[in-house]
Design an enzyme around this catalytic site. Sequence first.
Site, PDB file in Angstrom:
ATOM      1  N   HIS A 159       0.785   3.657   8.431  1.00  0.00           N
ATOM      2  CA  HIS A 159      -0.247   4.474   9.087  1.00  0.00           C
ATOM      3  C   HIS A 159       0.435   5.453  10.024  1.00  0.00           C
ATOM      4  O   HIS A 159       1.472   5.127  10.619  1.00  0.00           O
ATOM      5  CB  HIS A 159      -1.173   3.601   9.941  1.00  0.00           C
ATOM      6  CG  HIS A 159      -2.114   2.733   9.156  1.00  0.00           C
ATOM      7  ND1 HIS A 159      -3.124   3.246   8.380  1.00  0.00           N
ATOM      8  CD2 HIS A 159      -2.202   1.384   9.032  1.00  0.00           C
ATOM      9  CE1 HIS A 159      -3.793   2.250   7.805  1.00  0.00           C
ATOM     10  NE2 HIS A 159      -3.242   1.106   8.181  1.00  0.00           N
ATOM     11  N   HIS A 203      -2.348 -12.579   1.404  1.00  0.00           N
ATOM     12  CA  HIS A 203      -1.990 -12.771   2.817  1.00  0.00           C
ATOM     13  C   HIS A 203      -2.706 -13.909   3.537  1.00  0.00           C
ATOM     14  O   HIS A 203      -3.483 -13.704   4.458  1.00  0.00           O
ATOM     15  CB  HIS A 203      -2.129 -11.476   3.622  1.00  0.00           C
ATOM     16  CG  HIS A 203      -3.328 -10.623   3.282  1.00  0.00           C
ATOM     17  ND1 HIS A 203      -4.602 -11.091   3.282  1.00  0.00           N
ATOM     18  CD2 HIS A 203      -3.416  -9.317   2.917  1.00  0.00           C
ATOM     19  CE1 HIS A 203      -5.423 -10.119   2.959  1.00  0.00           C
ATOM     20  NE2 HIS A 203      -4.725  -9.035   2.721  1.00  0.00           N
ATOM     21  N   ASP A 212       2.527  -6.712   2.278  1.00  0.00           N
ATOM     22  CA  ASP A 212       1.372  -5.991   2.817  1.00  0.00           C
ATOM     23  C   ASP A 212       1.846  -4.758   3.599  1.00  0.00           C
ATOM     24  O   ASP A 212       1.261  -4.415   4.631  1.00  0.00           O
ATOM     25  CB  ASP A 212       0.483  -6.895   3.677  1.00  0.00           C
ATOM     26  CG  ASP A 212      -0.941  -6.343   3.776  1.00  0.00           C
ATOM     27  OD1 ASP A 212      -1.204  -5.269   3.200  1.00  0.00           O
ATOM     28  OD2 ASP A 212      -1.783  -6.974   4.437  1.00  0.00           O
ATOM     29  N   PRO A 264      -5.645  -0.959  10.885  1.00  0.00           N
ATOM     30  CA  PRO A 264      -4.850  -2.187  10.789  1.00  0.00           C
ATOM     31  C   PRO A 264      -3.667  -2.009   9.841  1.00  0.00           C
ATOM     32  O   PRO A 264      -3.791  -1.347   8.821  1.00  0.00           O
ATOM     33  CB  PRO A 264      -5.834  -3.201  10.200  1.00  0.00           C
ATOM     34  CG  PRO A 264      -6.770  -2.366   9.368  1.00  0.00           C
ATOM     35  CD  PRO A 264      -6.814  -0.993  10.000  1.00  0.00           C
ATOM     36  N   HIS A 297      -8.917 -10.405  -0.871  1.00  0.00           N
ATOM     37  CA  HIS A 297      -8.681 -10.218   0.566  1.00  0.00           C
ATOM     38  C   HIS A 297      -9.843 -10.937   1.235  1.00  0.00           C
ATOM     39  O   HIS A 297     -10.989 -10.564   1.028  1.00  0.00           O
ATOM     40  CB  HIS A 297      -8.688  -8.715   0.870  1.00  0.00           C
ATOM     41  CG  HIS A 297      -8.699  -8.367   2.313  1.00  0.00           C
ATOM     42  ND1 HIS A 297      -7.683  -7.672   2.912  1.00  0.00           N
ATOM     43  CD2 HIS A 297      -9.600  -8.602   3.289  1.00  0.00           C
ATOM     44  CE1 HIS A 297      -7.953  -7.506   4.193  1.00  0.00           C
ATOM     45  NE2 HIS A 297      -9.112  -8.054   4.448  1.00  0.00           N
ATOM     46  N   HIS A 346       0.861  -1.189   0.000  1.00  0.00           N
ATOM     47  CA  HIS A 346       0.000   0.000   0.000  1.00  0.00           C
ATOM     48  C   HIS A 346       0.892   1.232   0.000  1.00  0.00           C
ATOM     49  O   HIS A 346       1.652   1.436   0.957  1.00  0.00           O
ATOM     50  CB  HIS A 346      -0.898  -0.005   1.243  1.00  0.00           C
ATOM     51  CG  HIS A 346      -1.792  -1.207   1.315  1.00  0.00           C
ATOM     52  ND1 HIS A 346      -3.069  -1.224   0.795  1.00  0.00           N
ATOM     53  CD2 HIS A 346      -1.581  -2.453   1.821  1.00  0.00           C
ATOM     54  CE1 HIS A 346      -3.614  -2.431   0.987  1.00  0.00           C
ATOM     55  NE2 HIS A 346      -2.715  -3.187   1.616  1.00  0.00           N
TER      56      HIS A 346
HETATM   57  O1  DOR Z   1      -3.458  -4.730   7.714  1.00  0.00           O
HETATM   58  C1  DOR Z   1      -3.923  -4.341   6.650  1.00  0.00           C
HETATM   59  N1  DOR Z   1      -3.811  -3.064   6.254  1.00  0.00           N
HETATM   60  N2  DOR Z   1      -4.579  -5.207   5.875  1.00  0.00           N
HETATM   61  C2  DOR Z   1      -5.235  -4.811   4.777  1.00  0.00           C
HETATM   62  O2  DOR Z   1      -5.767  -5.638   4.091  1.00  0.00           O
HETATM   63  C3  DOR Z   1      -5.331  -3.397   4.423  1.00  0.00           C
HETATM   64  C4  DOR Z   1      -4.161  -2.671   4.932  1.00  0.00           C
HETATM   65  C5  DOR Z   1      -4.308  -1.184   4.841  1.00  0.00           C
HETATM   66  O3  DOR Z   1      -4.640  -0.704   3.732  1.00  0.00           O
HETATM   67  O4  DOR Z   1      -4.068  -0.497   5.816  1.00  0.00           O
HETATM   68 ZN    ZN Z   2      -5.556  -7.312   2.324  1.00  0.00          ZN
END
Ligand code: DOR
Ligand code: ZN
Length: 390
Positions: A275, A205, A271, A285, A179, A63
């Site tokens: 954040h 994942h 993954d 998450p 997912h 991401h």
């Molecule tokens: O832990 C995660 N964060 N799992 C996900 O599938 C999305 C991701 C996020 O975009 O923050």
């Molecule tokens: Zn995911």
Amino acid sequence: MKTLITNIEIIDAAGRRPGKILIEDGKIKKVYKEKGLVRVEFDEEIDGGGYALLPGFIDMHCHLRDPGFEYKETMETGMKAALKGGFTSLVAMANTKPIIDNPGDLKKNRMKASELDLCQLIQVSALTRNFGEDDMVDFDSLRPFTNVFSNDGVSILREDIMIKGLEASTVYDFILLTHCQPETSLVKRDIELLEKVGGHLHVCHISKKDTLEAIGLAKDKGLDITCEVTPHHLFASAMEYKVNPPFRTYPDRRALIEGIKDGVIDMFGTDHAPHSEEDKKKGAPGIDNFEIAFSMYYTVFEQNGIKLEKLSEMLSEGPAKRLGLKAGLIKERYPADLVLVDLNWEGKINPKEFISKSKNNPFGGETLKGKILMTIVKGNVKYDDYRSTI
Ligand code: DOR
Ligand code: ZN
């Protein structure tokens, strides 16, 4: 421009051997299998210092948060962190703001990546408009620019949407990445649908033993299904830290390690999910992973006696195969995407040292093995630990 890399051990999915590599025009021109003198003209020499040279890592799942969440990460900070982690190609998920579900936004990101000239970007498109349940995306206009479609971050709960997605993956020849939460039941449903309607499915994942078993059975039936595992699910279990899917049990973690050994797991995906501190406090998450992913994988491999050739397969050849890229091996005419690694280095993780914009990682203080010394993309040095170019 001809570059000769000397004094290296070449390691890829095909094996380990001492050698030298000649790079020309961004490609591997020649692989010399022996040590000793090479009678060839070159403009520049990189002395590998006796370290290991692997194909650049291809991250099947990350991401980058760009556009829309630049306070967490930008394409530039993400790619620089990825290069520090040895990644030369990135499959970036579509859960940005706006969600990447149209050719205009998708092309913008591709353009941004080519202007940055850091990692190579494979930009994922959403499968449905705005990740919703009303419309599928316009595959006709998107497919020329990507072969990966996914609503990652959101599970496809509706069966009719999953069927449409699988059917489109055959018609338009793309990979559908899912997912799945709840994981095992949804993966099992998707496998049933895959058996019924066909398609090209990649499960993101994987974290549970039962899921792995279901995928193993689907593979035995000859279905077109692949899956990936993250560094954190492989490295740890039973942690409270919030990630999707969550940390699982120790037996699940052991099963994932076995799944690598017996070939049910096809590849790795970090993954990488940056954040801000505030967003984490609010329960977002995700783990910031790029810079330590290799060391986490390698540490687990060392602890379990799994060979480096397998590690390279999971990090490079596996994703390249699935994505249809002629890459992921140290082979003549392949792109000169390469990583120089110190396999003997050992040290402690300190997320504060991350160059990623976010620092959300719970593994501070853990000892890991293996360090990326240099990352080369299309023949150009993009990260150099010694000179700290980044
Ligand atoms: O832990 C995660 N964060 N799992 C996900 O599938 C999305 C991701 C996020 O975009 O923050
Ligand atoms: Zn995911």
